[in-house]
Scaffold this motif. Structure first.
Motif, PDB file in Angstrom:
ATOM      1  N   ARG A  20       0.830  -1.212   0.000  1.00 54.18           N
ATOM      2  CA  ARG A  20       0.000   0.000   0.000  1.00 54.18           C
ATOM      3  C   ARG A  20       0.864   1.262   0.000  1.00 54.18           C
ATOM      4  O   ARG A  20       0.507   2.269  -0.633  1.00 54.18           O
ATOM      5  CB  ARG A  20      -0.912  -0.012   1.212  1.00 54.18           C
ATOM      6  N   GLY A  21       1.971   1.228   0.708  1.00 48.37           N
ATOM      7  CA  GLY A  21       2.863   2.390   0.733  1.00 48.37           C
ATOM      8  C   GLY A  21       3.413   2.718  -0.654  1.00 48.37           C
ATOM      9  O   GLY A  21       3.467   3.884  -1.068  1.00 48.37           O
ATOM     10  N   ILE A  22       3.814   1.685  -1.388  1.00 47.02           N
ATOM     11  CA  ILE A  22       4.321   1.915  -2.750  1.00 47.02           C
ATOM     12  C   ILE A  22       3.197   2.397  -3.666  1.00 47.02           C
ATOM     13  O   ILE A  22       3.410   3.199  -4.573  1.00 47.02           O
ATOM     14  CB  ILE A  22       4.986   0.648  -3.282  1.00 47.02           C
ATOM     15  N   ASP A  23       1.971   1.916  -3.409  1.00 47.71           N
ATOM     16  CA  ASP A  23       0.825   2.411  -4.192  1.00 47.71           C
ATOM     17  C   ASP A  23       0.611   3.905  -3.958  1.00 47.71           C
ATOM     18  O   ASP A  23       0.266   4.651  -4.896  1.00 47.71           O
ATOM     19  CB  ASP A  23      -0.438   1.636  -3.815  1.00 47.71           C
ATOM     20  N   VAL A  24       0.816   4.358  -2.706  1.00 49.04           N
ATOM     21  CA  VAL A  24       0.717   5.794  -2.422  1.00 49.04           C
ATOM     22  C   VAL A  24       1.777   6.572  -3.199  1.00 49.04           C
ATOM     23  O   VAL A  24       1.516   7.658  -3.742  1.00 49.04           O
ATOM     24  CB  VAL A  24       0.852   6.051  -0.912  1.00 49.04           C
ATOM     25  N   LEU A  25       2.985   6.010  -3.273  1.00 48.54           N
ATOM     26  CA  LEU A  25       4.047   6.656  -4.033  1.00 48.54           C
ATOM     27  C   LEU A  25       3.682   6.756  -5.514  1.00 48.54           C
ATOM     28  O   LEU A  25       3.888   7.800  -6.164  1.00 48.54           O
ATOM     29  CB  LEU A  25       5.359   5.875  -3.856  1.00 48.54           C
ATOM     30  N   ASP A  26       3.118   5.684  -6.058  1.00 49.75           N
ATOM     31  CA  ASP A  26       2.679   5.720  -7.458  1.00 49.75           C
ATOM     32  C   ASP A  26       1.547   6.728  -7.654  1.00 49.75           C
ATOM     33  O   ASP A  26       1.485   7.413  -8.694  1.00 49.75           O
ATOM     34  CB  ASP A  26       2.216   4.325  -7.887  1.00 49.75           C
ATOM     35  N   LYS A  27       0.663   6.830  -6.688  1.00 51.21           N
ATOM     36  CA  LYS A  27      -0.424   7.804  -6.800  1.00 51.21           C
ATOM     37  C   LYS A  27       0.125   9.229  -6.807  1.00 51.21           C
ATOM     38  O   LYS A  27      -0.355  10.093  -7.566  1.00 51.21           O
ATOM     39  CB  LYS A  27      -1.392   7.611  -5.636  1.00 51.21           C
ATOM     40  N   TYR A  28       1.160   9.488  -5.997  1.00 51.36           N
ATOM     41  CA  TYR A  28       1.775  10.814  -6.006  1.00 51.36           C
ATOM     42  C   TYR A  28       2.434  11.099  -7.351  1.00 51.36           C
ATOM     43  O   TYR A  28       2.373  12.230  -7.869  1.00 51.36           O
ATOM     44  CB  TYR A  28       2.798  10.918  -4.881  1.00 51.36           C
ATOM     45  N   ALA A  29       3.049  10.071  -7.933  1.00 56.51           N
ATOM     46  CA  ALA A  29       3.642  10.244  -9.266  1.00 56.51           C
ATOM     47  C   ALA A  29       2.576  10.576 -10.298  1.00 56.51           C
ATOM     48  O   ALA A  29       2.777  11.449 -11.166  1.00 56.51           O
ATOM     49  CB  ALA A  29       4.401   8.980  -9.673  1.00 56.51           C
ATOM     50  N   ASN A  30       1.434   9.891 -10.229  1.00 55.64           N
ATOM     51  CA  ASN A  30       0.338  10.197 -11.159  1.00 55.64           C
ATOM     52  C   ASN A  30      -0.189  11.615 -10.946  1.00 55.64           C
ATOM     53  O   ASN A  30      -0.541  12.319 -11.904  1.00 55.64           O
ATOM     54  CB  ASN A  30      -0.790   9.187 -10.985  1.00 55.64           C
ATOM     55  N   PHE A  31      -0.238  12.034  -9.675  1.00 55.84           N
ATOM     56  CA  PHE A  31      -0.655  13.405  -9.378  1.00 55.84           C
ATOM     57  C   PHE A  31       0.280  14.410 -10.028  1.00 55.84           C
ATOM     58  O   PHE A  31      -0.157  15.399 -10.634  1.00 55.84           O
ATOM     59  CB  PHE A  31      -0.687  13.605  -7.862  1.00 55.84           C
ATOM     60  N   LEU A  32       1.588  14.150  -9.929  1.00 55.91           N
ATOM     61  CA  LEU A  32       2.555  15.056 -10.537  1.00 55.91           C
ATOM     62  C   LEU A  32       2.422  15.060 -12.059  1.00 55.91           C
ATOM     63  O   LEU A  32       2.555  16.117 -12.699  1.00 55.91           O
ATOM     64  CB  LEU A  32       3.978  14.656 -10.137  1.00 55.91           C
ATOM     65  N   ILE A  97       9.212  13.653 -11.133  1.00 54.98           N
ATOM     66  CA  ILE A  97       8.461  12.479 -11.617  1.00 54.98           C
ATOM     67  C   ILE A  97       9.395  11.328 -11.933  1.00 54.98           C
ATOM     68  O   ILE A  97       9.118  10.172 -11.572  1.00 54.98           O
ATOM     69  CB  ILE A  97       7.615  12.867 -12.838  1.00 54.98           C
ATOM     70  N   GLN A  98      10.497  11.608 -12.581  1.00 61.39           N
ATOM     71  CA  GLN A  98      11.441  10.520 -12.872  1.00 61.39           C
ATOM     72  C   GLN A  98      12.009   9.924 -11.591  1.00 61.39           C
ATOM     73  O   GLN A  98      12.188   8.703 -11.494  1.00 61.39           O
ATOM     74  CB  GLN A  98      12.565  11.044 -13.763  1.00 61.39           C
ATOM     75  N   GLY A  99      12.284  10.791 -10.607  1.00 64.19           N
ATOM     76  CA  GLY A  99      12.781  10.280  -9.327  1.00 64.19           C
ATOM     77  C   GLY A  99      11.747   9.416  -8.621  1.00 64.19           C
ATOM     78  O   GLY A  99      12.085   8.349  -8.067  1.00 64.19           O
ATOM     79  N   VAL A 100      10.497   9.862  -8.619  1.00 61.75           N
ATOM     80  CA  VAL A 100       9.436   9.075  -7.980  1.00 61.75           C
ATOM     81  C   VAL A 100       9.267   7.747  -8.694  1.00 61.75           C
ATOM     82  O   VAL A 100       9.122   6.682  -8.061  1.00 61.75           O
ATOM     83  CB  VAL A 100       8.117   9.877  -7.974  1.00 61.75           C
ATOM     84  N   THR A 101       9.268   7.776 -10.025  1.00 62.33           N
ATOM     85  CA  THR A 101       9.102   6.534 -10.798  1.00 62.33           C
ATOM     86  C   THR A 101      10.240   5.561 -10.531  1.00 62.33           C
ATOM     87  O   THR A 101      10.017   4.358 -10.340  1.00 62.33           O
ATOM     88  CB  THR A 101       9.027   6.874 -12.298  1.00 62.33           C
ATOM     89  N   GLU A 227      10.860  14.113   0.518  1.00 62.59           N
ATOM     90  CA  GLU A 227      11.823  14.871  -0.283  1.00 62.59           C
ATOM     91  C   GLU A 227      11.218  15.325  -1.606  1.00 62.59           C
ATOM     92  O   GLU A 227      11.493  16.451  -2.065  1.00 62.59           O
ATOM     93  CB  GLU A 227      13.063  14.006  -0.528  1.00 62.59           C
ATOM     94  N   PHE A 228      10.407  14.474  -2.202  1.00 61.86           N
ATOM     95  CA  PHE A 228       9.821  14.852  -3.488  1.00 61.86           C
ATOM     96  C   PHE A 228       8.788  15.966  -3.326  1.00 61.86           C
ATOM     97  O   PHE A 228       8.690  16.847  -4.173  1.00 61.86           O
ATOM     98  CB  PHE A 228       9.187  13.631  -4.152  1.00 61.86           C
TER      99      PHE A 228
END
Length: 597
Positions: A20-32, A97-101, A227-228
């Motif tokens: 779930r934590g990694i899913d939150v990270l992916d959701k933030y990337a999609n937001f960006l 975005i590249q860093g988050v991905t 950080e992001f």
């Protein structure tokens, strides 16, 4: 605080939590990504907005107004704002975005390895527990079988009906079962020891290591999100000073608008330089022919502008008794008009204007000529630099032929010289046009000329008592209708047709008509000095730069012989060194008058 110690039995929950934590990270990337798309679209729309509202070519002449300049500066600042939004979009795309991905991909791979290791450990422990369970079941069965074998042996030994051999057989079975029970017991003890050791190692070392790795991954993910988010805010903050400067530029653009300056620009652009038409004079029909009166009226009011267009657009010529050829070519003035028409037609530019812009009002003509001269001067400077460069190149080629053939630049040099000569001739020609326009403007703006234009369209003479009398008109059918137009189209004193303050009383229209027919008449007379109306003192020094004016020094005392008649000039007189009098006009605002009672 450690997941391996505190959460030793929460393998499944930790697996779900990290996912779930990694899913939150992916959701933030999609937001960006969605935000970057919005920023890009916003910047693009701002760019299109600025492009759509850029001034057209036909509106470039309006750029001199402060409001138009402010609007152009506003568009420039909005374009810069669009650029900053593009910077935000690109930076978020490349850095955040590249860093988050990349972080999400790394975390998923590391999590998968950790879960695989944990699964292997779980499977190993489960297999050992299964072996222990089997050993325990085998031991339990062997133990029960051994006890049953012992019980059977005891019954057989107490049964006297059984033979010795039967008793011995039961004894062997009992011994075998006891041995099997002991073996199963030893196996069970061995598996139990192995299971305990493995379980202790599993929950004490191996699985905590996996959980700690999962904890590190989750903390890395959480730290990465922090950080992001801060990095994205820093990207926005990095352009904030530039955006603030854009806002300051917009404010300065608004503050630069000056309505008074724009009003002056309008005056400079559209001011013709002509004087307002004089009052229409009263024509006494009892003293002159009606046709001549009508002609004098229109010639003195409608055609008083100092332009060829005003002259040739006058009433059509009357047909004289001498025939149409005499009508057209009968006088020098008429020939000059016809030649001017032909020259004007041949000197039109591509946009339909005359080469010297004489079809424009005087002020506009001078502005056009000044702009043309500046353009030609710029071209001359450019062509001069080009010629100098070619000459230097030729000298270098002549000094070192290995660099090039000097004849290759000879043709270019000749062409440049020819073009430079042509540009200089054009520049000289337009400077001549400007000098003529300036001379004409000085003549038109002289106090004598201005005072003449206030005399209701008539040539007048002022008597010694300061009164004005209208000129008499000559009668005659042989006079062309354009005589009045010609006499009034040049009201300056140097033309010989305007008003002269020292001319004979009653001499005016007839002389003008005679001059229009090419005859020269000169009057010389002595005029009685006008009686002074008062005295004046010069408040400021004045240099006489136009016809009819006289210079004066600050504090100088002069006699007032004619008051300001609304044109801003006062006629004054002073004694000169030759026991005579100097008369002329001075600006009314430069003197302080004291009139006699």
């Amino acid at each position: 605080m450690s997941w391996g110690t505190d959460l030793w039995d929460q393998f499944d929950n930790l697996s779900l939590h990290t996912n779930r934590g990694i899913d939150v990270l992916d959701k933030y990337a999609n937001f960006l990504r969605d935000r970057v798309a919005i920023e890009t679209e916003y910047a693009g729309k701002l760019r299109r907005l600025v492009k759509n509202y850029q001034p057209k070519k036909k509106e470039e002449e309006d750029n001199e107004f402060t409001s138009r300049q402010a609007f152009r500066n506003l568009l420039k600042e909005v374009g810069d704002l669009a650029g900053q939004r593009e910077v935000v979009s690109e930076t978020l795309q490349l850095q955040i975005i590249q860093g988050v991905t990349l972080l999400s991909k790394t975390l998923r791979e590391d999590r998968k390895k950790c879960l695989n290791d944990g699964t292997v450990l779980q499977q190993t422990l489960s297999a050992q527990l299964s072996s222990l369970e089997r050993a325990k079941r085998n031991y339990d069965k062997a133990y029960r079988d051994s006890e049953k074998a012992v019980e059977n042996h005891k019954k057989a030994d107490m049964d006297f009906n059984l033979s010795r051999a039967e008793v011995e057989r039961y004894k062997n079975i009992m011994t075998s079962k006891i041995q099997q029970s002991d073996d199963a017991k030893n196996e069970y003890a061995n598996q139990l020891q192995k299971t305990n050791n493995l379980q202790q190692q599993h929950y004490g070392t191996l699985l905590p290591a996996v959980f700690n790795r999962l904890q590190e991954l989750d903390e890395k993910r959480t730290r990465g999100i922090r950080e992001f988010i801060i990095g994205a805010a820093d990207v926005e903050s990095s352009v904030a000073p530039i955006i603030a400067r854009c806002m300051e530029g917009i404010v300065k653009a608004g503050e630069s608008i000056n309505e008074q300056e724009d009003s002056l620009k309008v005056i400079e652009r559209y001011q013709s330089g002509f004087q307002p038409p004089a009052d229409i004079p009263f024509e006494d029909l009892s003293k002159m022919d009606s046709s001549i009166a009508t002609q004098s009226n229109y010639s003195s009011v409608t055609y008083n502008h100092l332009t060829i267009k005003g002259t040739i657009s006058g009433p059509k010529f009357k047909k004289p008794r001498g025939g149409i050829l005499n009508s057209i070519f009968g006088s020098n003035k008429q020939r000059q008009i016809i030649e001017a028409c032909i020259t004007m037609k041949n000197s039109l530019t591509a946009d339909g204007q005359k080469e010297d812009y004489s079809d424009l009002p005087p002020n506009q003509q001078r502005k056009k000529l000044q702009a043309k001269i500046a353009e030609l001067q710029h071209k001359v400077d450019q062509e001069t630099n080009t010629r100098d460069g070619l000459m230097k190149m030729k000298i270098v080629y002549e000094a070192n032929s290995s660099l090039g053939n000097p004849m290759t630049v000879e043709g270019q040099l000749n062409e440049s010289e020819h073009e430079l000569e042509k540009l200089k001739n054009d520049l000289k020609k337009y400077q001549g046009y400007l000098d003529k326009a300036n001379q004409l403007q000085v003549a038109n703006n002289s106090p004598q000329s201005n005072r003449n234009q206030l005399q209701n369209g008539h040539r007048t003479s002022r008597h010694s008592n300061g009164s004005a009398s209208a000129d008499d008109h000559n009668d005659g059918d042989d006079q062309p209708d354009d005589a009045g137009s010609l006499s009034s189209s040049s009201a300056s004193p140097e033309s010989g047709l305007g008003t002269s303050h020292t001319s004979l009383p009653g001499s005016g229209q007839g002389s003008a008509n005679e001059n229009a027919m090419g005859e020269e008449t000169c009057y010389e007379t002595e005029v009685e000095l006008l009686q002074p109306l008062g005295t004046c003192r010069a408040l400021y020094p004045f240099e006489a730069t136009s016809e009819g004016s006289i210079p004066m020094n600050e504090g100088e005392e002069l006699q007032v012989i004619e008051n300001d008649q609304g044109d801003g000039w006062t006629r004054v007189r002073r004694a000169n060194n030759s026991n005579g009098w100097d008369e002329g006009f001075v600006p009314t605002s430069y003197i302080e008058c004291t009139l006699f009672a």
